[in-house]
Design a protein around this motif. Structure first.
Motif, PDB file in Angstrom:
ATOM      1  N   PHE A   1     -47.242  21.310 -42.166  1.00 57.47           N
ATOM      2  CA  PHE A   1     -46.654  20.177 -41.442  1.00 57.47           C
ATOM      3  C   PHE A   1     -46.585  19.015 -42.417  1.00 57.47           C
ATOM      4  O   PHE A   1     -47.310  18.975 -43.420  1.00 57.47           O
ATOM      5  CB  PHE A   1     -47.462  19.816 -40.189  1.00 57.47           C
ATOM      6  CG  PHE A   1     -48.835  19.262 -40.486  1.00 57.47           C
ATOM      7  CD1 PHE A   1     -49.040  17.899 -40.696  1.00 57.47           C
ATOM      8  CD2 PHE A   1     -49.938  20.099 -40.553  1.00 57.47           C
ATOM      9  CE1 PHE A   1     -50.303  17.392 -40.971  1.00 57.47           C
ATOM     10  CE2 PHE A   1     -51.209  19.611 -40.827  1.00 57.47           C
ATOM     11  CZ  PHE A   1     -51.394  18.248 -41.030  1.00 57.47           C
ATOM     12  N   GLN A   2     -45.708  18.066 -42.117  1.00 56.68           N
ATOM     13  CA  GLN A   2     -45.475  16.952 -43.033  1.00 56.68           C
ATOM     14  C   GLN A   2     -45.680  15.617 -42.324  1.00 56.68           C
ATOM     15  O   GLN A   2     -45.272  15.447 -41.175  1.00 56.68           O
ATOM     16  CB  GLN A   2     -44.058  17.011 -43.604  1.00 56.68           C
ATOM     17  CG  GLN A   2     -43.812  18.107 -44.597  1.00 56.68           C
ATOM     18  CD  GLN A   2     -43.866  19.517 -44.039  1.00 56.68           C
ATOM     19  OE1 GLN A   2     -44.442  20.416 -44.640  1.00 56.68           O
ATOM     20  NE2 GLN A   2     -43.262  19.727 -42.875  1.00 56.68           N
TER      21      GLN A   2
ATOM     22  N   MET B   1     -46.879  12.171 -25.615  1.00 59.85           N
ATOM     23  CA  MET B   1     -47.299  10.885 -26.186  1.00 59.85           C
ATOM     24  C   MET B   1     -46.560  10.504 -27.463  1.00 59.85           C
ATOM     25  O   MET B   1     -46.523   9.327 -27.820  1.00 59.85           O
ATOM     26  CB  MET B   1     -48.807  10.912 -26.432  1.00 59.85           C
ATOM     27  CG  MET B   1     -49.613  11.046 -25.143  1.00 59.85           C
ATOM     28  SD  MET B   1     -51.407  11.020 -25.384  1.00 59.85           S
ATOM     29  CE  MET B   1     -51.666   9.349 -25.966  1.00 59.85           C
ATOM     30  N   ILE B   2     -46.000  11.487 -28.171  1.00 67.35           N
ATOM     31  CA  ILE B   2     -45.216  11.202 -29.379  1.00 67.35           C
ATOM     32  C   ILE B   2     -43.775  11.637 -29.120  1.00 67.35           C
ATOM     33  O   ILE B   2     -43.530  12.820 -28.869  1.00 67.35           O
ATOM     34  CB  ILE B   2     -45.776  11.950 -30.599  1.00 67.35           C
ATOM     35  CG1 ILE B   2     -47.220  11.527 -30.881  1.00 67.35           C
ATOM     36  CG2 ILE B   2     -44.908  11.686 -31.823  1.00 67.35           C
ATOM     37  CD1 ILE B   2     -47.845  12.247 -32.070  1.00 67.35           C
ATOM     38  N   PRO B   3     -42.815  10.735 -29.155  1.00 63.43           N
ATOM     39  CA  PRO B   3     -41.432  11.118 -28.871  1.00 63.43           C
ATOM     40  C   PRO B   3     -40.941  12.225 -29.802  1.00 63.43           C
ATOM     41  O   PRO B   3     -41.084  12.140 -31.024  1.00 63.43           O
ATOM     42  CB  PRO B   3     -40.658   9.820 -29.093  1.00 63.43           C
ATOM     43  CG  PRO B   3     -41.658   8.736 -28.869  1.00 63.43           C
ATOM     44  CD  PRO B   3     -42.946   9.278 -29.379  1.00 63.43           C
TER      45      PRO B   3
ATOM     46  N   VAL C   1     -50.964  24.208 -36.012  1.00 61.69           N
ATOM     47  CA  VAL C   1     -50.241  23.334 -36.920  1.00 61.69           C
ATOM     48  C   VAL C   1     -49.928  22.008 -36.244  1.00 61.69           C
ATOM     49  O   VAL C   1     -50.186  20.928 -36.789  1.00 61.69           O
ATOM     50  CB  VAL C   1     -48.954  24.005 -37.422  1.00 61.69           C
ATOM     51  CG1 VAL C   1     -48.180  23.079 -38.353  1.00 61.69           C
ATOM     52  CG2 VAL C   1     -49.284  25.313 -38.126  1.00 61.69           C
ATOM     53  N   VAL C   2     -49.342  22.080 -35.055  1.00 61.75           N
ATOM     54  CA  VAL C   2     -48.950  20.845 -34.372  1.00 61.75           C
ATOM     55  C   VAL C   2     -50.177  20.018 -33.995  1.00 61.75           C
ATOM     56  O   VAL C   2     -50.163  18.786 -34.071  1.00 61.75           O
ATOM     57  CB  VAL C   2     -48.059  21.169 -33.141  1.00 61.75           C
ATOM     58  CG1 VAL C   2     -48.827  21.881 -32.055  1.00 61.75           C
ATOM     59  CG2 VAL C   2     -47.411  19.914 -32.597  1.00 61.75           C
ATOM     60  N   ARG C   3     -51.280  20.672 -33.669  1.00 59.53           N
ATOM     61  CA  ARG C   3     -52.488  19.938 -33.310  1.00 59.53           C
ATOM     62  C   ARG C   3     -53.157  19.317 -34.527  1.00 59.53           C
ATOM     63  O   ARG C   3     -53.684  18.201 -34.464  1.00 59.53           O
ATOM     64  CB  ARG C   3     -53.443  20.866 -32.556  1.00 59.53           C
ATOM     65  CG  ARG C   3     -52.870  21.296 -31.208  1.00 59.53           C
ATOM     66  CD  ARG C   3     -53.685  22.378 -30.523  1.00 59.53           C
ATOM     67  NE  ARG C   3     -52.969  22.901 -29.367  1.00 59.53           N
ATOM     68  CZ  ARG C   3     -53.430  23.855 -28.575  1.00 59.53           C
ATOM     69  NH1 ARG C   3     -54.615  24.407 -28.813  1.00 59.53           N
ATOM     70  NH2 ARG C   3     -52.710  24.272 -27.541  1.00 59.53           N
ATOM     71  N   GLU C   4     -53.148  20.019 -35.654  1.00 58.60           N
ATOM     72  CA  GLU C   4     -53.682  19.427 -36.879  1.00 58.60           C
ATOM     73  C   GLU C   4     -52.799  18.271 -37.342  1.00 58.60           C
ATOM     74  O   GLU C   4     -53.301  17.271 -37.878  1.00 58.60           O
ATOM     75  CB  GLU C   4     -53.788  20.481 -37.982  1.00 58.60           C
ATOM     76  CG  GLU C   4     -54.348  19.978 -39.304  1.00 58.60           C
ATOM     77  CD  GLU C   4     -55.801  19.528 -39.241  1.00 58.60           C
ATOM     78  OE1 GLU C   4     -56.255  18.845 -40.180  1.00 58.60           O
ATOM     79  OE2 GLU C   4     -56.493  19.860 -38.248  1.00 58.60           O
ATOM     80  N   GLY C   5     -51.488  18.390 -37.127  1.00 56.47           N
ATOM     81  CA  GLY C   5     -50.599  17.281 -37.436  1.00 56.47           C
ATOM     82  C   GLY C   5     -50.942  16.040 -36.638  1.00 56.47           C
ATOM     83  O   GLY C   5     -50.966  14.923 -37.170  1.00 56.47           O
ATOM     84  N   PHE C   6     -51.226  16.229 -35.353  1.00 60.57           N
ATOM     85  CA  PHE C   6     -51.620  15.098 -34.511  1.00 60.57           C
ATOM     86  C   PHE C   6     -52.955  14.518 -34.974  1.00 60.57           C
ATOM     87  O   PHE C   6     -53.148  13.298 -34.969  1.00 60.57           O
ATOM     88  CB  PHE C   6     -51.713  15.552 -33.048  1.00 60.57           C
ATOM     89  CG  PHE C   6     -52.159  14.463 -32.109  1.00 60.57           C
ATOM     90  CD1 PHE C   6     -51.292  13.465 -31.727  1.00 60.57           C
ATOM     91  CD2 PHE C   6     -53.455  14.447 -31.612  1.00 60.57           C
ATOM     92  CE1 PHE C   6     -51.697  12.454 -30.855  1.00 60.57           C
ATOM     93  CE2 PHE C   6     -53.873  13.445 -30.752  1.00 60.57           C
ATOM     94  CZ  PHE C   6     -52.987  12.446 -30.370  1.00 60.57           C
ATOM     95  N   ARG C   7     -53.867  15.377 -35.393  1.00 57.83           N
ATOM     96  CA  ARG C   7     -55.164  14.890 -35.869  1.00 57.83           C
ATOM     97  C   ARG C   7     -55.004  14.080 -37.149  1.00 57.83           C
ATOM     98  O   ARG C   7     -55.667  13.055 -37.341  1.00 57.83           O
ATOM     99  CB  ARG C   7     -56.111  16.065 -36.117  1.00 57.83           C
ATOM    100  CG  ARG C   7     -57.577  15.679 -36.277  1.00 57.83           C
ATOM    101  CD  ARG C   7     -58.434  16.873 -36.625  1.00 57.83           C
ATOM    102  NE  ARG C   7     -58.196  17.306 -37.992  1.00 57.83           N
ATOM    103  CZ  ARG C   7     -58.777  16.756 -39.050  1.00 57.83           C
ATOM    104  NH1 ARG C   7     -59.609  15.740 -38.910  1.00 57.83           N
ATOM    105  NH2 ARG C   7     -58.521  17.211 -40.260  1.00 57.83           N
ATOM    106  N   LYS C   8     -54.093  14.532 -38.007  1.00 54.57           N
ATOM    107  CA  LYS C   8     -53.882  13.844 -39.285  1.00 54.57           C
ATOM    108  C   LYS C   8     -53.121  12.533 -39.094  1.00 54.57           C
ATOM    109  O   LYS C   8     -53.373  11.546 -39.806  1.00 54.57           O
ATOM    110  CB  LYS C   8     -53.111  14.763 -40.234  1.00 54.57           C
ATOM    111  CG  LYS C   8     -52.928  14.223 -41.638  1.00 54.57           C
ATOM    112  CD  LYS C   8     -54.226  14.223 -42.426  1.00 54.57           C
ATOM    113  CE  LYS C   8     -54.645  15.635 -42.788  1.00 54.57           C
ATOM    114  NZ  LYS C   8     -55.818  15.648 -43.713  1.00 54.57           N
ATOM    115  N   ALA C   9     -52.177  12.516 -38.153  1.00 55.15           N
ATOM    116  CA  ALA C   9     -51.348  11.323 -37.952  1.00 55.15           C
ATOM    117  C   ALA C   9     -51.263  10.992 -36.461  1.00 55.15           C
ATOM    118  O   ALA C   9     -50.202  11.119 -35.849  1.00 55.15           O
ATOM    119  CB  ALA C   9     -49.962  11.536 -38.542  1.00 55.15           C
ATOM    120  N   PRO C  10     -52.372  10.575 -35.855  1.00 59.27           N
ATOM    121  CA  PRO C  10     -52.369  10.319 -34.402  1.00 59.27           C
ATOM    122  C   PRO C  10     -51.464   9.175 -33.983  1.00 59.27           C
ATOM    123  O   PRO C  10     -51.073   9.097 -32.818  1.00 59.27           O
ATOM    124  CB  PRO C  10     -53.839   9.998 -34.105  1.00 59.27           C
ATOM    125  CG  PRO C  10     -54.395   9.501 -35.404  1.00 59.27           C
ATOM    126  CD  PRO C  10     -53.685  10.286 -36.463  1.00 59.27           C
TER     127      PRO C  10
END
Length: 459
Positions: free
Chosen positions: A405-406, A216-218, A173-182
């Motif tokens: 994820f949102q 890399m993302i706070p 989930v967290v990795r797909e979130g990063f892929r969607k909103a890098p």
């Protein structure tokens, strides 16, 4: 009716938590195994960026080492395309504290935590950093500070409870979130990051699952009920629950909240948006007074609040009446735009009427008061439930048995909310638009999403 619970017990965890723990010798073997798996070393690990009150000029960094490393250094440089940017780096000495949990059965770890608040940064600039002791270093990571343009578009990520099967299932989930909103500017974690507050293995899984994303993302975490356990849990002794012993050492968060709730109650300002973290576990009255002051003094266009226990429950038998009576009138009074929550292991999104307006279906189609969202990102699921209409709200969209994820995007006078499954499907969406001094305009977009999912959905 009882909650349906989706259970997935990996053989690895079943073996560790049952077979080894049935005898004293087994408990010792379990502890030794977990220590070896998550044991700190002389090399930096669990490197995480955290939010500050103003991410245009500052950011927090925390990492962990073994106790042999008694000092930490952060090296910082403005990032450029050529590799020689490192020649212009500066070094910042970290604050180092020891965390000794050898007496805590589910932890058993002693480690040094190092933290740095990087200040006096330039807005809108990409920086690179690495951490270490001057000899052993991490790789270089990058982050970009907020620009000074209040209307420039930006996005951030939000997830509900990671909690269960963190490395196995939350990771996707967290990795797909990063892929969607890098380019997400920060990452809200709405409580229950782990299942057992002080359990070292689960915190290790949480950091492993997020990997370099944490660096890399706070992160903007708020604690859930599972971040509170007795220090010696499962001993049979009646001890008070306390905040995870790892929480304060491993997260470096703003100190602008009420005394006694440091690094769990705080706020940040990002461009023209104020984001507030509350601790829904206790001290509701103290926080009510504090948040009313913060909202009264607010000059930002958008207000978003996050905490763990929902104002309006997404599951059966989990109502939080005391919290709602204490906080909702304040949220209504100051026209909070969006509230992001967890806890109920299902998904629900709904709204209340603008203050002083009757809840009317015709009017609510085009305008709205506060929008409330409950979401789940981990692997344990509950049955959806709860009648919001009896509590003066409407429920617009729900989901069971679905990790989500949102991505939330602010575009000047418009807020865009999108919820996605781990395979990238749009599950829910809506938009809010500022309307002068009036209530927000509301645009429903769930029709663009996949059909509503329940436990019987076959996918």
């Amino acid at each position: 009716m009882t909650n349906k619970v989706f259970l997935f017990v990996p053989l690895f965890l079943f073996f560790v938590s049952t077979t080894w723990s049935q005898t004293p010798a087994g408990a010792d073997a379990q502890r030794q195994f977990l220590e070896s798996w998550s044991k700190p070393t002389v090399r930096p690990d669990r490197i995480i960026l955290n939010v500050t009150e103003d991410l245009s000029t500052s950011v927090n960094v925390t990492w962990r080492t073994s106790i042999e490393v008694n000092e930490g250094i952060l090296e910082l440089a403005q990032a450029t395309a050529d590799p020689m940017f490192i020649k212009k780096s500066i070094q910042i000495e970290a604050k180092t504290e020891i965390l000794d949990l050898r007496d805590v059965r589910v932890a058993g770890i002693r480690a040094n935590y190092h933290s740095v608040t990087i200040e006096k940064l330039k807005p809108g600039v990409t920086y690179a950093y690495r951490v270490g002791d001057g000899t052993l270093w991490s790789e270089w990571f990058q982050f970009t500070t907020a620009t000074e343009d209040p209307d420039e578009e930006f996005s951030f990520l939000y997830v509900g409870d990671a909690q269960n099967y963190i490395l196995e299932l939350w990771s996707r989930v967290v990795r797909e979130g990063f892929r969607k909103a890098p380019d997400a500017k920060f990452f809200i974690h709405a409580g229950d990051l782990v299942n057992h507050a002080h359990r070292e293995q689960e915190w290790h899984e949480w950091f492993m699952a997020g990997g370099f994303i944490h660096s890399m993302i706070p992160a903007m975490p708020t604690p859930g009920n599972h971040e509170y356990k007795p220090r010696m849990e499962n001993t049979g002794n009646e001890e008070p629950s306390i905040l995870s012993l790892q929480w304060n050492p491993q997260f470096t968060l703003p100190q602008n909240g009420p005394k006694g709730l440091e690094e769990t109650v705080y706020y940040i300002d990002y461009k023209d948006t104020r984001i507030i973290s509350l601790n829904s576990n206790d001290y509701h009255k103290v926080q009510a007074n504090w948040v009313e002051k913060v909202l009264k003094e607010n000059t930002k266009k958008w207000v978003i609040i996050t905490y763990h226990h929902p104002m309006f429950s997404a599951a059966i038998g989990r109502d939080n009446d005391r919290l709602r009576k204490m906080w909702k009138p304040i949220f209504d009074k100051y026209a909070v735009d969006l509230v992001l929550q967890g806890h109920d292991h299902s998904y629900a999104r709904g709204r209340v009427a603008p203050e002083n307006n009757e809840l009317d279906g015709l009017n609510m189609r085009d305008e709205t008061g506060t929008v409330y969202v409950v979401s789940i990102s981990g692997g344990k699921m509950y049955e959806i439930g709860g009648d919001w209409t009896e509590l003066g709200a409407i429920k617009d969209r729900t989901a069971e048995n679905t990790q989500l994820f949102q991505v939330i995007t602010i575009q000047g006078d418009k807020l865009v909310f999108e919820s996605f499954t781990p395979v990238g499907e749009l599950y829910d969406a809506f938009e809010l638009m500022k309307n002068g001094d009036g209530p927000n305009k509301f645009v429903e977009r769930k029709g663009e999403a996949i059909p509503e999912r329940v436990f019987s959905t076959n996918k």
